[in-house]
Scaffold this active site. Structure first.
Site, PDB file in Angstrom:
ATOM      1  N   ASN A 124       0.843  -1.200   0.000  1.00 16.69           N
ATOM      2  CA  ASN A 124       0.000   0.000   0.000  1.00 16.69           C
ATOM      3  C   ASN A 124       0.869   1.237   0.000  1.00 16.69           C
ATOM      4  OD1 ASN A 124      -2.718  -0.939   0.069  1.00 16.69           O
ATOM      5  ND2 ASN A 124      -2.283  -1.756   2.116  1.00 16.69           N
ATOM      6  N   ASN A 179       5.277   5.034  -2.405  1.00 16.67           N
ATOM      7  CA  ASN A 179       6.702   5.286  -2.688  1.00 16.67           C
ATOM      8  C   ASN A 179       7.397   4.015  -3.163  1.00 16.67           C
ATOM      9  OD1 ASN A 179       7.191   8.147  -1.764  1.00 16.67           O
ATOM     10  ND2 ASN A 179       6.199   7.275   0.032  1.00 16.67           N
ATOM     11  N   LYS A 180       7.093   2.909  -2.492  1.00 16.29           N
ATOM     12  CA  LYS A 180       7.674   1.632  -2.923  1.00 16.29           C
ATOM     13  C   LYS A 180       7.196   1.300  -4.326  1.00 16.29           C
ATOM     14  CE  LYS A 180       8.143  -0.949   1.428  1.00 16.29           C
ATOM     15  NZ  LYS A 180       7.726  -2.160   2.152  1.00 16.29           N
ATOM     16  N   ASP A 193       9.703  -6.703   2.145  1.00  9.35           N
ATOM     17  CA  ASP A 193       9.790  -6.221   3.516  1.00  9.35           C
ATOM     18  C   ASP A 193      11.207  -5.700   3.725  1.00  9.35           C
ATOM     19  OD1 ASP A 193       8.056  -5.987   5.909  1.00  9.35           O
ATOM     20  OD2 ASP A 193       9.788  -6.919   6.862  1.00  9.35           O
ATOM     21  N   THR A 194      11.294  -4.602   4.453  1.00  9.07           N
ATOM     22  CA  THR A 194      12.578  -3.909   4.602  1.00  9.07           C
ATOM     23  C   THR A 194      12.831  -3.572   6.053  1.00  9.07           C
ATOM     24  OG1 THR A 194      12.426  -2.953   2.384  1.00  9.07           O
ATOM     25  CG2 THR A 194      13.803  -1.778   3.947  1.00  9.07           C
ATOM     26  N   TYR A 214      13.129   6.400   6.363  1.00 11.18           N
ATOM     27  CA  TYR A 214      14.385   6.862   6.953  1.00 11.18           C
ATOM     28  C   TYR A 214      15.335   7.506   5.935  1.00 11.18           C
ATOM     29  CZ  TYR A 214      13.089   3.893  10.986  1.00 11.18           C
ATOM     30  OH  TYR A 214      12.452   3.327  12.077  1.00 11.18           O
ATOM     31  N   ARG A 233      16.311  -2.076  -2.119  1.00 10.20           N
ATOM     32  CA  ARG A 233      15.124  -2.562  -2.836  1.00 10.20           C
ATOM     33  C   ARG A 233      15.450  -2.760  -4.317  1.00 10.20           C
ATOM     34  NH1 ARG A 233      12.289   0.775  -1.129  1.00 10.20           N
ATOM     35  NH2 ARG A 233      11.557  -0.391   0.654  1.00 10.20           N
TER      36      ARG A 233
END
Ligand code: IMP
Length: 195
Positions: free
Chosen positions: A8, A11-12, A68-69, A150, A177
């Protein structure tokens, strides 16, 4: 070929869209009618990525991938790590998270840190994971307005600016990513000659 990207986070989505070949149709969660919070209850980055991809396959039936990061800070024994999103509380606020991290590191000499991303792909009833790491350090103050999370306090190794001061194309080239997604694209190309 079409694939759901289980996020959702716009930005990703923007970062990933720039790396996925045009002949793969990326579907968003909105496109498949998924408006719920996907569970992320595992205690590892990889576990959460897999959990999200499996959830979409199981409940919506689509082939998909999820990422997931986590941000691992050496002086904090790799915190916030898997808890990066809610480091400063359940409100998951990026400014609060950065402020807490800067406070925790106020007297730290070692500011080394790295981002880790795991992308989990669920394709043809087969699960595959792809990893990406970006080494760097935590700055003393926030710099830059681009990116998200971040980014304003993370300076990748060998660069004198933060992720938030970089264009998307450079962040994608050297970032966690971008590296994981490039491996995903390589895998998809090697399994489908039409991509
Ligand atoms: P998640 O992968 O969405 O669970 O992200 C965990 C936390 O890391 C969230 O607070 C995100 O804002 C942050 N985060 C994820 N990816 C990045 C990034 O590329 N740059 C900066 N922060 C990020």
């Amino acid at each position: 070929m079409q694939l759901v990207f289980a996020t959702n986070n716009l930005n990703k989505l923007k970062e990933v869209q720039a790396l996925i070949p045009a002949n793969i149709k990326l579907l968003s969660l909105k496109d498949i009618g998924c408006f719920e919070d996907i569970p992320e209850t595992q205690n590892t980055i990889e576990g959460n990525a897999i959990q999200k991809a499996e959830y979409i396959k199981e409940h919506y039936g689509y082939d998909c991938f999820a990422d997931d990061t986590g941000l691992m800070v050496e002086a904090l024994n790799d915190a916030p790590g898997v808890y990066s999103a809610r480091y400063a509380g359940i409100q998951r606020d990026a400014q609060d998270n950065m402020n807490k991290l800067l406070d925790e590191l106020a007297n730290a000499e070692n500011r080394d840190a790295h981002f880790t991303t795991v992308v989990a792909l669920h394709l043809n009833n087969h699960l595959e994971t792809f990893h990406g790491i970006c080494n760097g350090s935590i700055t003393k103050t926030k710099h830059g307005k681009k990116g998200f999370g971040y980014d304003p306090i993370f300076q990748p190794k060998d660069y004198d600016m933060t992720f938030a001061e970089m264009d998307l194309s450079l962040k994608n080239e050297i970032g966690h990513r971008g590296k994981a997604i490039s491996k995903l694209v390589h895998f998809l190309k090697s399994h489908n000659s039409k991509i």
